[in-house]
Design a protein around this motif. Structure first.
Motif, PDB file in Angstrom:
ATOM      1  N   VAL A 224       0.933  -1.305  -0.100  1.00 21.20           N
ATOM      2  CA  VAL A 224      -0.057   0.125   0.115  1.00 21.20           C
ATOM      3  C   VAL A 224       0.847   1.091   0.162  1.00 21.20           C
ATOM      4  CG1 VAL A 224      -1.783   1.385   1.338  1.00 21.20           C
ATOM      5  CG2 VAL A 224      -2.139  -1.023   1.095  1.00 21.20           C
ATOM      6  N   LEU A 225       1.786   1.446   0.656  1.00 16.63           N
ATOM      7  CA  LEU A 225       3.033   2.319   0.681  1.00 16.63           C
ATOM      8  C   LEU A 225       3.412   2.593  -0.435  1.00 16.63           C
ATOM      9  CD1 LEU A 225       4.203   4.390   2.494  1.00 16.63           C
ATOM     10  CD2 LEU A 225       6.238   2.775   2.929  1.00 16.63           C
ATOM     11  N   THR A 226       3.945   1.584  -1.129  1.00 13.43           N
ATOM     12  CA  THR A 226       4.685   1.880  -2.602  1.00 13.43           C
ATOM     13  C   THR A 226       3.541   2.139  -3.641  1.00 13.43           C
ATOM     14  OG1 THR A 226       4.515  -0.686  -2.858  1.00 13.43           O
ATOM     15  CG2 THR A 226       6.515   0.463  -1.950  1.00 13.43           C
ATOM     16  N   VAL A 227       2.530   1.603  -3.517  1.00 10.65           N
ATOM     17  CA  VAL A 227       1.385   1.993  -4.461  1.00 10.65           C
ATOM     18  C   VAL A 227       0.997   3.532  -4.338  1.00 10.65           C
ATOM     19  CG1 VAL A 227      -1.196   1.772  -5.107  1.00 10.65           C
ATOM     20  CG2 VAL A 227       0.477  -0.152  -4.709  1.00 10.65           C
ATOM     21  N   PHE A 228       0.947   3.892  -3.058  1.00  9.46           N
ATOM     22  CA  PHE A 228       0.742   5.279  -2.621  1.00  9.46           C
ATOM     23  C   PHE A 228       1.856   6.347  -3.495  1.00  9.46           C
ATOM     24  CE2 PHE A 228       1.576   9.073   0.082  1.00  9.46           C
ATOM     25  CZ  PHE A 228       0.385   9.717  -0.092  1.00  9.46           C
ATOM     26  N   PHE A 229       2.983   5.886  -2.954  1.00 10.41           N
ATOM     27  CA  PHE A 229       4.187   6.810  -3.594  1.00 10.41           C
ATOM     28  C   PHE A 229       4.448   6.646  -5.179  1.00 10.41           C
ATOM     29  CE2 PHE A 229       6.421   6.119   0.825  1.00 10.41           C
ATOM     30  CZ  PHE A 229       6.311   7.459   1.296  1.00 10.41           C
ATOM     31  N   SER A 230       3.762   5.484  -5.509  1.00  4.59           N
ATOM     32  CA  SER A 230       4.176   5.421  -7.011  1.00  4.59           C
ATOM     33  C   SER A 230       2.942   6.139  -7.794  1.00  4.59           C
ATOM     34  CB  SER A 230       4.062   3.913  -7.373  1.00  4.59           C
ATOM     35  OG  SER A 230       5.251   3.171  -6.781  1.00  4.59           O
ATOM     36  N   THR A 231       1.652   6.118  -7.267  1.00  7.39           N
ATOM     37  CA  THR A 231       0.657   6.766  -7.818  1.00  7.39           C
ATOM     38  C   THR A 231       0.904   8.341  -7.586  1.00  7.39           C
ATOM     39  OG1 THR A 231      -0.943   5.038  -6.923  1.00  7.39           O
ATOM     40  CG2 THR A 231      -1.716   7.275  -7.426  1.00  7.39           C
ATOM     41  N   VAL A 232       1.351   8.950  -6.486  1.00  8.00           N
ATOM     42  CA  VAL A 232       1.746  10.385  -6.525  1.00  8.00           C
ATOM     43  C   VAL A 232       2.814  10.723  -7.390  1.00  8.00           C
ATOM     44  CG1 VAL A 232       2.430  12.279  -5.037  1.00  8.00           C
ATOM     45  CG2 VAL A 232       0.932  10.428  -4.298  1.00  8.00           C
ATOM     46  N   GLY A 233       4.125   9.841  -7.535  1.00 11.21           N
ATOM     47  CA  GLY A 233       5.099   9.984  -8.638  1.00 11.21           C
ATOM     48  C   GLY A 233       4.499  10.058  -9.737  1.00 11.21           C
ATOM     49  N   ALA A 234       3.675   9.161 -10.243  1.00  5.24           N
ATOM     50  CA  ALA A 234       3.003   8.981 -11.689  1.00  5.24           C
ATOM     51  C   ALA A 234       2.463   9.960 -12.198  1.00  5.24           C
ATOM     52  CB  ALA A 234       2.261   7.683 -11.822  1.00  5.24           C
ATOM     53  N   LEU A 235       1.562  10.617 -11.225  1.00  6.84           N
ATOM     54  CA  LEU A 235       1.021  11.916 -11.513  1.00  6.84           C
ATOM     55  C   LEU A 235       1.858  13.017 -11.654  1.00  6.84           C
ATOM     56  CD1 LEU A 235      -2.315  11.357  -9.091  1.00  6.84           C
ATOM     57  CD2 LEU A 235      -2.289  10.949 -11.629  1.00  6.84           C
ATOM     58  N   GLN A 236       2.811  13.069 -11.083  1.00 11.21           N
ATOM     59  CA  GLN A 236       3.732  14.241 -11.116  1.00 11.21           C
ATOM     60  C   GLN A 236       4.850  13.841 -12.066  1.00 11.21           C
ATOM     61  OE1 GLN A 236       5.026  14.604  -6.935  1.00 11.21           O
ATOM     62  NE2 GLN A 236       3.418  16.109  -6.436  1.00 11.21           N
ATOM     63  N   LEU A 237       4.632  12.998 -13.127  1.00 11.30           N
ATOM     64  CA  LEU A 237       5.600  12.741 -13.968  1.00 11.30           C
ATOM     65  C   LEU A 237       6.215  13.848 -14.875  1.00 11.30           C
ATOM     66  CD1 LEU A 237       7.261  10.240 -15.220  1.00 11.30           C
ATOM     67  CD2 LEU A 237       5.383   9.794 -16.876  1.00 11.30           C
ATOM     68  N   PHE A 238       7.147  14.092 -14.961  1.00 13.13           N
ATOM     69  CA  PHE A 238       7.860  15.183 -15.616  1.00 13.13           C
ATOM     70  C   PHE A 238       9.303  15.351 -16.140  1.00 13.13           C
ATOM     71  CE2 PHE A 238      10.343  19.002 -15.501  1.00 13.13           C
ATOM     72  CZ  PHE A 238       9.514  20.103 -16.620  1.00 13.13           C
ATOM     73  N   THR A 239      10.142  14.751 -15.184  1.00 10.28           N
ATOM     74  CA  THR A 239      11.343  14.668 -15.676  1.00 10.28           C
ATOM     75  C   THR A 239      11.697  13.566 -16.830  1.00 10.28           C
ATOM     76  OG1 THR A 239      12.076  14.980 -13.313  1.00 10.28           O
ATOM     77  CG2 THR A 239      14.092  14.229 -14.562  1.00 10.28           C
ATOM     78  N   GLU A 240      11.336  12.369 -16.807  1.00  8.51           N
ATOM     79  CA  GLU A 240      11.729  11.343 -17.488  1.00  8.51           C
ATOM     80  C   GLU A 240      11.272  11.576 -18.952  1.00  8.51           C
ATOM     81  OE1 GLU A 240      10.458  10.948 -14.827  1.00  8.51           O
ATOM     82  OE2 GLU A 240      11.695   9.190 -13.731  1.00  8.51           O
ATOM     83  N   ILE A 285      -6.489  15.788  -7.641  1.00  5.96           N
ATOM     84  CA  ILE A 285      -6.436  14.531  -8.065  1.00  5.96           C
ATOM     85  C   ILE A 285      -5.518  13.569  -7.263  1.00  5.96           C
ATOM     86  CG2 ILE A 285      -5.789  13.059  -9.973  1.00  5.96           C
ATOM     87  CD1 ILE A 285      -6.328  15.216 -12.092  1.00  5.96           C
ATOM     88  N   ILE A 286      -4.568  14.299  -6.755  1.00  6.51           N
ATOM     89  CA  ILE A 286      -3.490  13.553  -5.915  1.00  6.51           C
ATOM     90  C   ILE A 286      -4.222  13.285  -4.353  1.00  6.51           C
ATOM     91  CG2 ILE A 286      -1.483  13.922  -4.867  1.00  6.51           C
ATOM     92  CD1 ILE A 286      -0.288  15.320  -7.151  1.00  6.51           C
ATOM     93  N   VAL A 287      -5.145  14.268  -4.149  1.00  4.23           N
ATOM     94  CA  VAL A 287      -5.663  13.955  -2.728  1.00  4.23           C
ATOM     95  C   VAL A 287      -6.776  12.921  -2.799  1.00  4.23           C
ATOM     96  CG1 VAL A 287      -7.412  15.329  -1.178  1.00  4.23           C
ATOM     97  CG2 VAL A 287      -5.488  16.468  -2.124  1.00  4.23           C
ATOM     98  N   VAL A 288      -7.416  12.823  -3.958  1.00  2.51           N
ATOM     99  CA  VAL A 288      -8.332  11.625  -4.009  1.00  2.51           C
ATOM    100  C   VAL A 288      -7.592  10.633  -4.185  1.00  2.51           C
ATOM    101  CG1 VAL A 288      -9.875  10.474  -5.790  1.00  2.51           C
ATOM    102  CG2 VAL A 288     -10.104  13.042  -5.574  1.00  2.51           C
ATOM    103  N   ALA A 289      -6.534  10.475  -4.927  1.00  2.33           N
ATOM    104  CA  ALA A 289      -5.594   9.016  -4.828  1.00  2.33           C
ATOM    105  C   ALA A 289      -5.280   8.724  -3.353  1.00  2.33           C
ATOM    106  CB  ALA A 289      -4.569   9.256  -5.961  1.00  2.33           C
ATOM    107  N   SER A 290      -4.661   9.791  -2.646  1.00  5.67           N
ATOM    108  CA  SER A 290      -4.174   9.687  -1.216  1.00  5.67           C
ATOM    109  C   SER A 290      -5.499   9.015  -0.573  1.00  5.67           C
ATOM    110  CB  SER A 290      -3.789  11.078  -0.858  1.00  5.67           C
ATOM    111  OG  SER A 290      -2.610  11.496  -1.475  1.00  5.67           O
ATOM    112  N   ALA A 291      -6.562   9.595  -0.597  1.00  7.06           N
ATOM    113  CA  ALA A 291      -7.545   9.186  -0.017  1.00  7.06           C
ATOM    114  C   ALA A 291      -8.067   7.621  -0.260  1.00  7.06           C
ATOM    115  CB  ALA A 291      -8.903  10.257  -0.067  1.00  7.06           C
TER     116      ALA A 291
END
Length: 309
Positions: A224-240, A285-291
């Motif tokens: 659950v922790l990694t899914v949360f971090f990965s979800t937030v990171g995916a929604l903020q995808l920029f550098t790659e 969107i990130i808040v919804v994913a966090s919830a």
């Protein structure tokens, strides 16, 4: 005399509290200047029309209406979700498998393998961009196209095609972040009692059965922790996508993400109002994913309490 000692004691306690707050104050000062103030100012800009130099004009919800009626924004959101799923889901699955392998007692050179898996996470993005730029070049001589040609498939224009760019960027995200998730899963595996695996082996359980019935259920909080971090990171995808596509990153929509759309509006089109509105929408969107992740975490805790009782 007693009153003097008590007063002195309180004075020393007060000094200790002040010194403690002074020690931690640099973090809060830096956070207020670099993090909190820009966030509040961005929220304020979301309701303003401003080009970065002239006067601000209050426009209410007009910026949100412009963003939500822009087809490019929805295309960027679609790209973000697709590349997020393609780059996140495989790394979570393979991360558990790699962590399970690295946790085996019979594996030699564990530290070397762990360092190799974690190395992409700390690798410079400039080096990553150069390597993947050569590997996924549009030329027929590129390594990726050469491999496709060996299997009788046509070459792909990785940096300009719709799905070619998404696949290349997703592979880059997978390669860069799989080591991070593997280390988290490895830490979770080391917290599982070894007696469970020994009992399972005595009962004749195979490695896959151990992975399915012991490892994954007990790793649920870490998952659950990694899914949360990965979800937030995916929604903020920029550098790659930015470093992979180079100069055409903000002029094409095949792999444009929400953060890239935000950056283009603010710093290329000088429309800080719509850029800030996009940031507020992305925050929602990130808040919804966090919830959702919080709900999943609470569900796991309830199940664990039910088992213990």
């Amino acid at each position: 005399m007693a009153f003097t000692r008590k007063r002195k004691y309180r004075s020393e306690a007060t000094k200790d509290k002040i010194s403690a707050y002074l020690y931690i104050s640099p973090f809060f000062i830096i956070f207020a200047v670099i993090g909190l103030y820009p966030a509040i100012f961005s929220l304020y800009l979301a309701f303003q029309n401003w080009n970065g130099l002239g006067e601000m004009t209050f426009v209410g919800l007009q910026n949100f209406s412009v963003v939500l009626h822009d087809s490019t924004f929805w295309k960027a959101l679609y790209n973000t979700i697709i590349m997020g799923i393609m780059g996140t889901a495989p790394q979570l699955i393979f991360g558990i498998i790699l962590a399970f392998i690295l946790n085996q007692a019979y594996l030699k050179f564990k530290n070397a393998f762990r360092a190799m898996i974690f190395l992409p996470y700390i690798t410079s993005m400039v080096a990553v961009a150069l390597v993947f730029g050569v590997f996924f070049s549009n030329n027929d001589t590129a390594l990726a196209n050469y491999i496709l040609n060996l299997f009788g498939m046509d070459s792909v224009a990785w940096k300009t095609s719709e799905w070619g760019s998404k696949i290349a960027i997703s592979i880059m995200v997978f390669w860069r972040w799989i080591g991070y998730n593997t280390i988290i899963y490895l830490a979770g595996l080391q917290s599982i009692p070894k007696d469970l695996y020994e009992a399972a082996r005595i009962d004749g359980a195979t490695i896959f059965q151990q992975l399915r019935y012991i490892t994954i259920p007990l790793l649920k909080p870490f998952i659950v922790l990694t899914v949360f971090f990965s979800t937030v990171g995916a929604l903020q995808l920029f550098t790659e996508p930015t470093v992979f596509l180079g100069g055409s990153a903000f002029s094409r929509t095949e792999a444009m993400t929400v953060v890239m759309y935000l950056y283009r509006d603010a710093f290329s089109l000088q429309s800080f109002g719509t850029g800030s509105a996009t940031a507020v929408i992305l925050l929602g969107i990130i808040v919804v994913a966090s919830a959702i992740n919080t709900y999943l975490t609470s569900g796991i805790r309830k199940k664990n309490k039910g088992i213990k009782s």
